[in-house]
Design a protein around this motif. Structure first.
Motif, PDB file in Angstrom:
ATOM      1  N   ASN A 245       7.496  -3.928  -5.604  1.00 21.19           N
ATOM      2  CA  ASN A 245       6.828  -4.257  -4.339  1.00 21.19           C
ATOM      3  C   ASN A 245       5.667  -3.296  -4.075  1.00 21.19           C
ATOM      4  OD1 ASN A 245       8.637  -6.338  -3.893  1.00 21.19           O
ATOM      5  ND2 ASN A 245      10.095  -5.005  -2.806  1.00 21.19           N
ATOM      6  N   ASN A 246       5.941  -2.001  -4.371  1.00 24.35           N
ATOM      7  CA  ASN A 246       4.865  -1.014  -4.189  1.00 24.35           C
ATOM      8  C   ASN A 246       3.681  -1.332  -5.112  1.00 24.35           C
ATOM      9  OD1 ASN A 246       6.397   0.354  -2.300  1.00 24.35           O
ATOM     10  ND2 ASN A 246       7.323   1.708  -3.840  1.00 24.35           N
ATOM     11  N   LYS A 247       4.030  -1.784  -6.340  1.00 22.59           N
ATOM     12  CA  LYS A 247       2.977  -2.126  -7.289  1.00 22.59           C
ATOM     13  C   LYS A 247       2.130  -3.294  -6.767  1.00 22.59           C
ATOM     14  CE  LYS A 247       3.556  -4.855 -10.530  1.00 22.59           C
ATOM     15  NZ  LYS A 247       4.028  -5.612 -11.710  1.00 22.59           N
ATOM     16  N   GLU A 248       2.794  -4.288  -6.161  1.00 24.48           N
ATOM     17  CA  GLU A 248       2.052  -5.402  -5.617  1.00 24.48           C
ATOM     18  C   GLU A 248       1.142  -4.961  -4.480  1.00 24.48           C
ATOM     19  OE1 GLU A 248       4.925  -8.283  -4.524  1.00 24.48           O
ATOM     20  OE2 GLU A 248       5.462  -8.812  -6.616  1.00 24.48           O
ATOM     21  N   THR A 253      -4.196  -3.572  -2.541  1.00 23.03           N
ATOM     22  CA  THR A 253      -5.130  -2.559  -2.021  1.00 23.03           C
ATOM     23  C   THR A 253      -6.318  -2.391  -2.959  1.00 23.03           C
ATOM     24  OG1 THR A 253      -3.275  -1.414  -0.980  1.00 23.03           O
ATOM     25  CG2 THR A 253      -5.322  -0.165  -1.257  1.00 23.03           C
ATOM     26  N   LEU A 254      -6.019  -2.396  -4.292  1.00 25.12           N
ATOM     27  CA  LEU A 254      -7.093  -2.277  -5.272  1.00 25.12           C
ATOM     28  C   LEU A 254      -8.083  -3.421  -5.148  1.00 25.12           C
ATOM     29  CD1 LEU A 254      -5.154  -1.097  -8.458  1.00 25.12           C
ATOM     30  CD2 LEU A 254      -6.802   0.215  -7.127  1.00 25.12           C
ATOM     31  N   GLU A 255      -7.554  -4.621  -4.968  1.00 23.86           N
ATOM     32  CA  GLU A 255      -8.445  -5.769  -4.808  1.00 23.86           C
ATOM     33  C   GLU A 255      -9.329  -5.611  -3.570  1.00 23.86           C
ATOM     34  OE1 GLU A 255      -5.990  -9.188  -4.768  1.00 23.86           O
ATOM     35  OE2 GLU A 255      -5.479  -9.065  -6.919  1.00 23.86           O
ATOM     36  N   GLU A 256      -8.708  -5.139  -2.466  1.00 22.19           N
ATOM     37  CA  GLU A 256      -9.479  -4.944  -1.243  1.00 22.19           C
ATOM     38  C   GLU A 256     -10.570  -3.882  -1.442  1.00 22.19           C
ATOM     39  OE1 GLU A 256      -6.648  -3.990   1.707  1.00 22.19           O
ATOM     40  OE2 GLU A 256      -5.830  -6.034   1.882  1.00 22.19           O
ATOM     41  N   LEU A 257     -10.180  -2.770  -2.156  1.00 21.24           N
ATOM     42  CA  LEU A 257     -11.145  -1.715  -2.414  1.00 21.24           C
ATOM     43  C   LEU A 257     -12.296  -2.219  -3.283  1.00 21.24           C
ATOM     44  CD1 LEU A 257      -8.774   1.333  -3.026  1.00 21.24           C
ATOM     45  CD2 LEU A 257     -10.261   0.949  -1.043  1.00 21.24           C
ATOM     46  N   GLU A 258     -11.949  -3.029  -4.292  1.00 22.90           N
ATOM     47  CA  GLU A 258     -12.991  -3.575  -5.158  1.00 22.90           C
ATOM     48  C   GLU A 258     -13.954  -4.455  -4.364  1.00 22.90           C
ATOM     49  OE1 GLU A 258     -10.929  -5.545  -8.264  1.00 22.90           O
ATOM     50  OE2 GLU A 258     -10.477  -3.699  -9.380  1.00 22.90           O
ATOM     51  N   LEU A 259     -13.410  -5.269  -3.456  1.00 22.68           N
ATOM     52  CA  LEU A 259     -14.269  -6.117  -2.618  1.00 22.68           C
ATOM     53  C   LEU A 259     -15.152  -5.263  -1.703  1.00 22.68           C
ATOM     54  CD1 LEU A 259     -11.736  -8.951  -1.647  1.00 22.68           C
ATOM     55  CD2 LEU A 259     -13.660  -9.110  -3.250  1.00 22.68           C
ATOM     56  N   GLU A 301     -15.317   8.128  -3.318  1.00 18.65           N
ATOM     57  CA  GLU A 301     -13.919   8.290  -2.904  1.00 18.65           C
ATOM     58  C   GLU A 301     -13.097   7.043  -3.240  1.00 18.65           C
ATOM     59  OE1 GLU A 301     -12.396  10.850  -1.915  1.00 18.65           O
ATOM     60  OE2 GLU A 301     -10.483   9.949  -1.308  1.00 18.65           O
ATOM     61  N   LEU A 302     -13.721   5.872  -3.001  1.00 19.18           N
ATOM     62  CA  LEU A 302     -13.013   4.627  -3.317  1.00 19.18           C
ATOM     63  C   LEU A 302     -12.771   4.496  -4.825  1.00 19.18           C
ATOM     64  CD1 LEU A 302     -14.825   2.139  -0.889  1.00 19.18           C
ATOM     65  CD2 LEU A 302     -12.479   2.992  -0.711  1.00 19.18           C
ATOM     66  N   GLU A 303     -13.734   4.906  -5.635  1.00 21.83           N
ATOM     67  CA  GLU A 303     -13.542   4.853  -7.085  1.00 21.83           C
ATOM     68  C   GLU A 303     -12.435   5.808  -7.543  1.00 21.83           C
ATOM     69  OE1 GLU A 303     -18.071   3.617  -8.499  1.00 21.83           O
ATOM     70  OE2 GLU A 303     -17.322   5.662  -8.787  1.00 21.83           O
ATOM     71  N   HIS A 307      -9.038   4.763  -9.418  1.00 21.54           N
ATOM     72  CA  HIS A 307      -8.574   5.343 -10.672  1.00 21.54           C
ATOM     73  C   HIS A 307      -7.120   5.816 -10.566  1.00 21.54           C
ATOM     74  CE1 HIS A 307      -8.724   7.414 -14.505  1.00 21.54           C
ATOM     75  NE2 HIS A 307      -8.329   8.548 -13.893  1.00 21.54           N
ATOM     76  N   LEU A 308      -6.828   6.505  -9.432  1.00 26.27           N
ATOM     77  CA  LEU A 308      -5.446   6.968  -9.221  1.00 26.27           C
ATOM     78  C   LEU A 308      -4.478   5.795  -9.134  1.00 26.27           C
ATOM     79  CD1 LEU A 308      -6.015   9.867  -6.630  1.00 26.27           C
ATOM     80  CD2 LEU A 308      -5.393  10.077  -9.054  1.00 26.27           C
ATOM     81  N   ALA A 309      -4.875   4.753  -8.457  1.00 32.67           N
ATOM     82  CA  ALA A 309      -4.005   3.570  -8.334  1.00 32.67           C
ATOM     83  C   ALA A 309      -3.760   2.922  -9.694  1.00 32.67           C
ATOM     84  CB  ALA A 309      -4.622   2.574  -7.357  1.00 32.67           C
ATOM     85  N   GLU A 310      -4.808   2.824 -10.517  1.00 31.84           N
ATOM     86  CA  GLU A 310      -4.640   2.240 -11.861  1.00 31.84           C
ATOM     87  C   GLU A 310      -3.718   3.108 -12.713  1.00 31.84           C
ATOM     88  OE1 GLU A 310      -8.972  -0.012 -12.347  1.00 31.84           O
ATOM     89  OE2 GLU A 310      -8.601   1.941 -13.287  1.00 31.84           O
ATOM     90  N   GLN A 311      -3.864   4.447 -12.604  1.00 27.96           N
ATOM     91  CA  GLN A 311      -2.990   5.351 -13.376  1.00 27.96           C
ATOM     92  C   GLN A 311      -1.533   5.209 -12.941  1.00 27.96           C
ATOM     93  OE1 GLN A 311      -4.217   9.426 -13.137  1.00 27.96           O
ATOM     94  NE2 GLN A 311      -2.702  10.152 -14.633  1.00 27.96           N
ATOM     95  N   THR A 312      -1.332   5.147 -11.609  1.00 34.35           N
ATOM     96  CA  THR A 312       0.045   4.968 -11.089  1.00 34.35           C
ATOM     97  C   THR A 312       0.627   3.639 -11.549  1.00 34.35           C
ATOM     98  OG1 THR A 312      -0.526   6.285  -9.157  1.00 34.35           O
ATOM     99  CG2 THR A 312       1.452   4.915  -9.014  1.00 34.35           C
TER     100      THR A 312
END
Length: 354
Positions: A245-248, A253-259, A301-303, A307-312
């Motif tokens: 669930n956390n991964k989802e 969040t990553l999608e929102e940040l990318e947008l 900061e968003l990048e 990066h941290l989110a992708e690593q996690t």
């Protein structure tokens, strides 16, 4: 038995007598093997074969030089007794016992022959009617029987004829009973061998049952350990579901940040284009540059957060794959153990049914 008779050899055997009615079939003297012994009467210098079943004498046969013990198979032998007017058969437990009995029969037969010769010699020396001079003629025809290294035996021709007739009768009796005897004997020893095999198989089955019980207890203990391990992995899997669930959430969040980054990039491009075409006032220019710097810092900061989110996410996926592999291995071991337990239970069920 009289105290003057002493046993000189004993063995165990199944005793049979020829059927007096058919002269073909064997009649068992008892249900079990009996003791069969050779006895010697020192007073009369006589050898006998005696076997007693309960209070009854099953065999009481005096050995004479004319008797012959015949081996009809590896474990069966027989001899005819003209005085008892029957044929005796003995079934032994092994070929060695049969050979020992046959050898003793031959020894006793030879001893009986020597005893008869010695008795006849004494009779000739003590009876005056036998002291005949060399020129006298015997009143009845005689036949001499010479053996190698033996003294001469004299018998009347009528006695020889009677003995020959008796031998023919006994040979006929033996030949008539041999076929049925061989069939009965083969069936008897076949049943005895089957019984021995069944007893050996029963002992082996009991040993296998004990071994299987120990193996079953070990398998049950190991299965219980595996079940506990599976429970732990399932609980860990439940924890992993929360991680899922956390991964989802992280993905969303990553999608929102990318947008958001994309929108800011568009805004930066638009500001840059405005910067190139419209610098009407210096104040507006400095404000725009400051805003642009703030946007770039926020973009960095968003990048970094992306990066941290992708690593996690990558670490979470690797841990999940590791746990799934371990669960798969434990499940395979469980399947093998359950299959082995099923086979052991089937084997025990078959043994109980047999």
């Amino acid at each position: 038995l009289c105290c003057r008779e002493q046993p000189i050899f004993s063995t165990r055997a199944h005793v049979f007598q020829i059927d007096p009615a058919t002269k073909r079939n064997w009649i068992p003297a008892s249900k079990h093997a009996l003791t069969v012994s050779y006895f010697y009467d020192a007073t009369r210098n006589v050898y006998r074969i005696i076997s007693v079943g309960g209070t009854k004498a099953i065999i009481n046969s005096t050995i004479t030089p004319n008797m012959t013990f015949t081996k009809t198979s590896q474990k069966f032998g027989q001899w005819a007794d003209s005085r008892a007017n029957t044929v005796y058969g003995l079934g032994f437990a092994s070929e060695q016992h049969l050979s020992q009995f046959a050898e003793k029969f031959q020894e006793v037969k030879e001893a009986a022959r020597l005893a008869r010769e010695k008795s006849q010699d004494k009779t000739e020396l003590t009876n005056p009617a036998l002291n005949i001079t060399s020129h006298q003629v015997l009143p009845s025809p005689i036949i001499s029987s010479n053996g190698p290294g033996e003294d001469k035996l004299f018998r009347s021709q009528s006695a020889d004829v009677e003995m020959s007739t008796e031998k023919e009768r006994l040979k006929k009796m033996l030949s008539e009973g041999s076929v049925s005897e061989v069939q009965w004997e083969a069936e008897f020893f076949s049943l005895q061998d089957n019984n021995n095999k069944l007893v050996a198989a029963l002992h082996e089955a009991n040993a296998n049952v004990d071994q299987w019980k120990k193996q079953l207890a070990a398998y049950q203990e190991e299965t219980e350990t595996l079940r506990q391990r599976v429970a732990e992995l399932e609980s860990q899997g439940a924890h992993d579901s929360s991680s899922e669930n956390n991964k989802e959430e992280l993905s969303q969040t990553l999608e929102e940040l990318e947008l958001l980054i994309k929108a800011k990039d568009e805004e930066i491009q638009m500001l840059k284009s405005q910067k190139c075409g419209h610098w009407e006032a210096e104040g507006e220019r400095e404000e725009t540059l400051q805003k642009l710097q703030e946007l770039e810092a926020r973009n960095a900061e968003l990048e970094r957060r992306l990066h941290l989110a992708e690593q996690t996410l990558a670490e979470t996926l690797a841990e999940r794959e590791k746990i799934q592999n371990e669960v798969t291995k434990v499940a395979e071991i469980m399947d093998v153990k359950i299959f082995e337990l099923s086979e052991i239970r089937q084997g025990l069920a078959k043994l109980v049914e047999s």
